[in-house]
Write a protein that holds these residues in place. Structure first.
Motif, PDB file in Angstrom:
ATOM      1  N   LEU A 172       0.848  -1.188   0.000  1.00 31.48           N
ATOM      2  CA  LEU A 172       0.000   0.000   0.000  1.00 31.48           C
ATOM      3  C   LEU A 172       0.884   1.239   0.000  1.00 31.48           C
ATOM      4  O   LEU A 172       1.961   1.245   0.612  1.00 31.48           O
ATOM      5  N   ALA A 173       0.426   2.305  -0.671  1.00 32.59           N
ATOM      6  CA  ALA A 173       1.188   3.548  -0.722  1.00 32.59           C
ATOM      7  C   ALA A 173       0.217   4.720  -0.856  1.00 32.59           C
ATOM      8  O   ALA A 173      -0.908   4.545  -1.337  1.00 32.59           O
ATOM      9  N   PRO A 174       0.624   5.918  -0.455  1.00 32.56           N
ATOM     10  CA  PRO A 174      -0.283   7.068  -0.568  1.00 32.56           C
ATOM     11  C   PRO A 174      -0.600   7.456  -2.011  1.00 32.56           C
ATOM     12  O   PRO A 174      -1.672   7.977  -2.291  1.00 32.56           O
ATOM     13  N   ASP A 175       0.342   7.213  -2.938  1.00 33.39           N
ATOM     14  CA  ASP A 175       0.121   7.580  -4.335  1.00 33.39           C
ATOM     15  C   ASP A 175       1.022   6.735  -5.229  1.00 33.39           C
ATOM     16  O   ASP A 175       1.826   5.917  -4.757  1.00 33.39           O
ATOM     17  N   GLY A 176       0.889   6.936  -6.534  1.00 38.46           N
ATOM     18  CA  GLY A 176       1.643   6.146  -7.491  1.00 38.46           C
ATOM     19  C   GLY A 176       3.148   6.350  -7.415  1.00 38.46           C
ATOM     20  O   GLY A 176       3.920   5.416  -7.630  1.00 38.46           O
ATOM     21  N   PHE A 177       3.580   7.577  -7.105  1.00 32.43           N
ATOM     22  CA  PHE A 177       5.018   7.856  -7.017  1.00 32.43           C
ATOM     23  C   PHE A 177       5.655   7.051  -5.888  1.00 32.43           C
ATOM     24  O   PHE A 177       6.703   6.411  -6.071  1.00 32.43           O
ATOM     25  N   GLU A 178       5.034   7.069  -4.719  1.00 34.69           N
ATOM     26  CA  GLU A 178       5.569   6.322  -3.587  1.00 34.69           C
ATOM     27  C   GLU A 178       5.489   4.822  -3.827  1.00 34.69           C
ATOM     28  O   GLU A 178       6.346   4.063  -3.372  1.00 34.69           O
ATOM     29  N   LEU A 179       4.448   4.394  -4.546  1.00 34.69           N
ATOM     30  CA  LEU A 179       4.325   2.976  -4.862  1.00 34.69           C
ATOM     31  C   LEU A 179       5.511   2.504  -5.689  1.00 34.69           C
ATOM     32  O   LEU A 179       6.115   1.468  -5.404  1.00 34.69           O
ATOM     33  N   ARG A 180       5.877   3.268  -6.697  1.00 33.36           N
ATOM     34  CA  ARG A 180       6.995   2.882  -7.566  1.00 33.36           C
ATOM     35  C   ARG A 180       8.338   2.881  -6.827  1.00 33.36           C
ATOM     36  O   ARG A 180       9.220   2.084  -7.155  1.00 33.36           O
ATOM     37  N   LYS A 181       8.498   3.775  -5.882  1.00 32.01           N
ATOM     38  CA  LYS A 181       9.766   3.842  -5.147  1.00 32.01           C
ATOM     39  C   LYS A 181      10.074   2.512  -4.471  1.00 32.01           C
ATOM     40  O   LYS A 181      11.242   2.119  -4.365  1.00 32.01           O
ATOM     41  N   THR A 182       9.056   1.824  -4.029  1.00 26.69           N
ATOM     42  CA  THR A 182       9.254   0.508  -3.422  1.00 26.69           C
ATOM     43  C   THR A 182       9.176  -0.596  -4.462  1.00 26.69           C
ATOM     44  O   THR A 182       9.959  -1.546  -4.441  1.00 26.69           O
ATOM     45  N   LEU A 183       8.241  -0.476  -5.375  1.00 28.16           N
ATOM     46  CA  LEU A 183       7.948  -1.562  -6.298  1.00 28.16           C
ATOM     47  C   LEU A 183       9.091  -1.856  -7.261  1.00 28.16           C
ATOM     48  O   LEU A 183       9.404  -3.030  -7.516  1.00 28.16           O
ATOM     49  N   ILE A 184       9.738  -0.839  -7.792  1.00 33.12           N
ATOM     50  CA  ILE A 184      10.787  -1.073  -8.791  1.00 33.12           C
ATOM     51  C   ILE A 184      11.962  -1.866  -8.225  1.00 33.12           C
ATOM     52  O   ILE A 184      12.406  -2.857  -8.836  1.00 33.12           O
ATOM     53  N   PRO A 185      12.527  -1.513  -7.052  1.00 30.46           N
ATOM     54  CA  PRO A 185      13.605  -2.351  -6.507  1.00 30.46           C
ATOM     55  C   PRO A 185      13.171  -3.788  -6.221  1.00 30.46           C
ATOM     56  O   PRO A 185      13.947  -4.729  -6.424  1.00 30.46           O
ATOM     57  N   VAL A 186      11.930  -3.967  -5.766  1.00 34.79           N
ATOM     58  CA  VAL A 186      11.432  -5.316  -5.498  1.00 34.79           C
ATOM     59  C   VAL A 186      11.366  -6.124  -6.793  1.00 34.79           C
ATOM     60  O   VAL A 186      11.830  -7.273  -6.854  1.00 34.79           O
ATOM     61  N   LEU A 187      10.817  -5.533  -7.838  1.00 34.30           N
ATOM     62  CA  LEU A 187      10.685  -6.250  -9.113  1.00 34.30           C
ATOM     63  C   LEU A 187      12.036  -6.517  -9.753  1.00 34.30           C
ATOM     64  O   LEU A 187      12.246  -7.570 -10.369  1.00 34.30           O
ATOM     65  N   GLN A 188      12.972  -5.586  -9.624  1.00 33.84           N
ATOM     66  CA  GLN A 188      14.309  -5.816 -10.167  1.00 33.84           C
ATOM     67  C   GLN A 188      14.984  -6.983  -9.461  1.00 33.84           C
ATOM     68  O   GLN A 188      15.688  -7.775 -10.088  1.00 33.84           O
ATOM     69  N   ARG A 189      14.756  -7.096  -8.163  1.00 31.80           N
ATOM     70  CA  ARG A 189      15.315  -8.220  -7.412  1.00 31.80           C
ATOM     71  C   ARG A 189      14.709  -9.546  -7.888  1.00 31.80           C
ATOM     72  O   ARG A 189      15.425 -10.511  -8.172  1.00 31.80           O
ATOM     73  N   LEU A 190      13.397  -9.593  -8.010  1.00 36.51           N
ATOM     74  CA  LEU A 190      12.734 -10.835  -8.397  1.00 36.51           C
ATOM     75  C   LEU A 190      12.920 -11.149  -9.870  1.00 36.51           C
ATOM     76  O   LEU A 190      12.939 -12.321 -10.271  1.00 36.51           O
ATOM     77  N   ASN A 191      13.043 -10.105 -10.690  1.00 29.66           N
ATOM     78  CA  ASN A 191      13.231 -10.282 -12.125  1.00 29.66           C
ATOM     79  C   ASN A 191      14.664 -10.667 -12.472  1.00 29.66           C
ATOM     80  O   ASN A 191      14.924 -11.241 -13.528  1.00 29.66           O
ATOM     81  N   GLY A 192      15.578 -10.303 -11.599  1.00 31.03           N
ATOM     82  CA  GLY A 192      16.983 -10.597 -11.857  1.00 31.03           C
ATOM     83  C   GLY A 192      17.603  -9.711 -12.907  1.00 31.03           C
ATOM     84  O   GLY A 192      18.692  -9.986 -13.406  1.00 31.03           O
ATOM     85  N   ALA A 193      16.893  -8.616 -13.264  1.00 31.32           N
ATOM     86  CA  ALA A 193      17.379  -7.691 -14.292  1.00 31.32           C
ATOM     87  C   ALA A 193      16.547  -6.425 -14.211  1.00 31.32           C
ATOM     88  O   ALA A 193      15.570  -6.340 -13.452  1.00 31.32           O
ATOM     89  N   ASN A 194      16.943  -5.427 -15.008  1.00 28.48           N
ATOM     90  CA  ASN A 194      16.153  -4.204 -15.069  1.00 28.48           C
ATOM     91  C   ASN A 194      14.784  -4.482 -15.682  1.00 28.48           C
ATOM     92  O   ASN A 194      14.615  -5.423 -16.457  1.00 28.48           O
ATOM     93  N   LEU A 195      13.830  -3.641 -15.351  1.00 28.80           N
ATOM     94  CA  LEU A 195      12.499  -3.757 -15.923  1.00 28.80           C
ATOM     95  C   LEU A 195      12.504  -3.258 -17.365  1.00 28.80           C
ATOM     96  O   LEU A 195      13.439  -2.574 -17.795  1.00 28.80           O
ATOM     97  N   PRO A 196      11.479  -3.579 -18.145  1.00 29.73           N
ATOM     98  CA  PRO A 196      11.398  -3.037 -19.510  1.00 29.73           C
ATOM     99  C   PRO A 196      11.510  -1.525 -19.499  1.00 29.73           C
ATOM    100  O   PRO A 196      11.082  -0.859 -18.550  1.00 29.73           O
ATOM    101  N   ARG A 197      12.070  -0.964 -20.552  1.00 32.81           N
ATOM    102  CA  ARG A 197      12.352   0.482 -20.595  1.00 32.81           C
ATOM    103  C   ARG A 197      11.106   1.340 -20.448  1.00 32.81           C
ATOM    104  O   ARG A 197      11.167   2.478 -20.009  1.00 32.81           O
ATOM    105  N   THR A 198       9.960   0.800 -20.831  1.00 31.99           N
ATOM    106  CA  THR A 198       8.724   1.571 -20.699  1.00 31.99           C
ATOM    107  C   THR A 198       8.447   1.930 -19.240  1.00 31.99           C
ATOM    108  O   THR A 198       7.776   2.939 -18.961  1.00 31.99           O
ATOM    109  N   TRP A 199       8.947   1.139 -18.305  1.00 34.03           N
ATOM    110  CA  TRP A 199       8.783   1.450 -16.887  1.00 34.03           C
ATOM    111  C   TRP A 199       9.620   2.662 -16.482  1.00 34.03           C
ATOM    112  O   TRP A 199       9.332   3.311 -15.468  1.00 34.03           O
TER     113      TRP A 199
END
Length: 286
Positions: free
Chosen positions: A257-284
């Motif tokens: 949960l996050a107050p807005d989309g910006f704060e959501l991404r601040k947590t979500l991107i590092p988590v997904l990069q860890r689980l993905n084992g690589a950077n996210l698609p450039r569109t992100w």
């Protein structure tokens, strides 16, 4: 009648009938197969407003970017995607931008149906950007994943309830969200979320959202050892408004949960990069 006057005579039905507005429809089918040390297209079809882009990449996985040329989803729209990764292949799916769910006419509901199949020894990453709900939106969304054998699957579903930076609030909306995962035909995960009415008021409750305006679900279905190895590092990345658990062997689940989309991404991107084992698609990152 003065010269040059233009008159138009039209028959207007007495009952004031208005024909139904046209609605967007789009379907896509994509399948990946191994080709040497890379993944390539095995099958591909699209129709209507749903398109796919394939950015050039030196990476071994096949990346496909979903584009809704209708610009969003409103009541009566129908979007359907079917994707599969054949044994030995790696398919990564994302979106060009956030999907916007706009105001629907009374009694109309937009529908998004996604079916993903991952064969034994294959990998599929479902990494769409945020879904943004606008006031008076109505959406029924279903995501079904069928895994076989040792298939690996990573999923994220981010949701934003109005854009805080634009001063948007969602006082009346409808969302039904179904996620189902099977492995070898047996159910291993199911989640249903229903939001209806004044979403600001619902999310303000302590037991519901604590005032959050954005949320995300992350699921990793993999081997028992890999799921266990990610748990402690993922928990270290999370704020107090998130939690992660290995809910069954080989199944790591996270809710944020996050107050807005910006704060959501601040947590979500590092988590997904860890689980993905690589950077996210450039569109992100654009």
């Amino acid at each position: 009648m003065p010269e040059g006057t233009i008159t138009i005579a039209a028959k207007i039905p007495s009952e004031g009938h208005v024909s139904q507005q046209p609605r967007a429809q789009g379907t896509a089918l994509i399948a990946a197969k191994p080709r040497g040390d890379r993944s390539a297209l095995a099958d591909f079809r699209t129709s209507g407003c749903l398109k796919m882009l394939f950015p050039r990449s030196a990476a071994p996985e096949l990346t496909a970017i979903q584009v809704n040329t209708a610009g969003g989803v409103t009541g009566g729209d129908r979007i359907a995607l079917s994707a599969s990764a054949q044994a030995g292949s790696h398919l990564r799916l994302s979106t060009q931008a956030a999907e916007r769910i706009y105001r629907a006419q009374p009694g109309e509901v937009g529908r998004i149906d996604t079916r993903l199949c991952v064969e034994d020894g294959a990998r599929l990453d479902w990494l769409p950007q945020e879904t943004i709900l606008f006031d008076r939106a109505a959406l029924d969304r279903q995501l079904r994943i069928d895994l076989t054998g040792s298939a690996r699957f990573l999923m994220v579903e981010p949701l934003i309830l109005g854009r805080a930076a634009m001063g948007e609030t969602v006082r009346d909306a409808r969302l039904t969200d179904h996620i189902r995962v099977t492995r070898d035909g047996r159910p291993v995960f199911a989640d249903t979320m229903r939001l209806s009415g004044d979403l600001v008021a619902h999310m303000a409750r302590t037991a519901t959202g604590g005032g959050a305006g954005a949320m995300a679900s992350v699921l990793l279905a993999t081997s028992d050892s890999e799921a266990d190895s990610h748990l402690a590092p993922i928990r270290a990345l999370l704020p107090d408004t998130a939690g992660a658990s290995v809910i069954r062997p080989g199944l790591l689940y996270l809710r944020l949960l996050a107050p807005d989309g910006f704060e959501l991404r601040k947590t979500l991107i590092p988590v997904l990069q860890r689980l993905n084992g690589a950077n996210l698609p450039r569109t992100w990152m654009i």
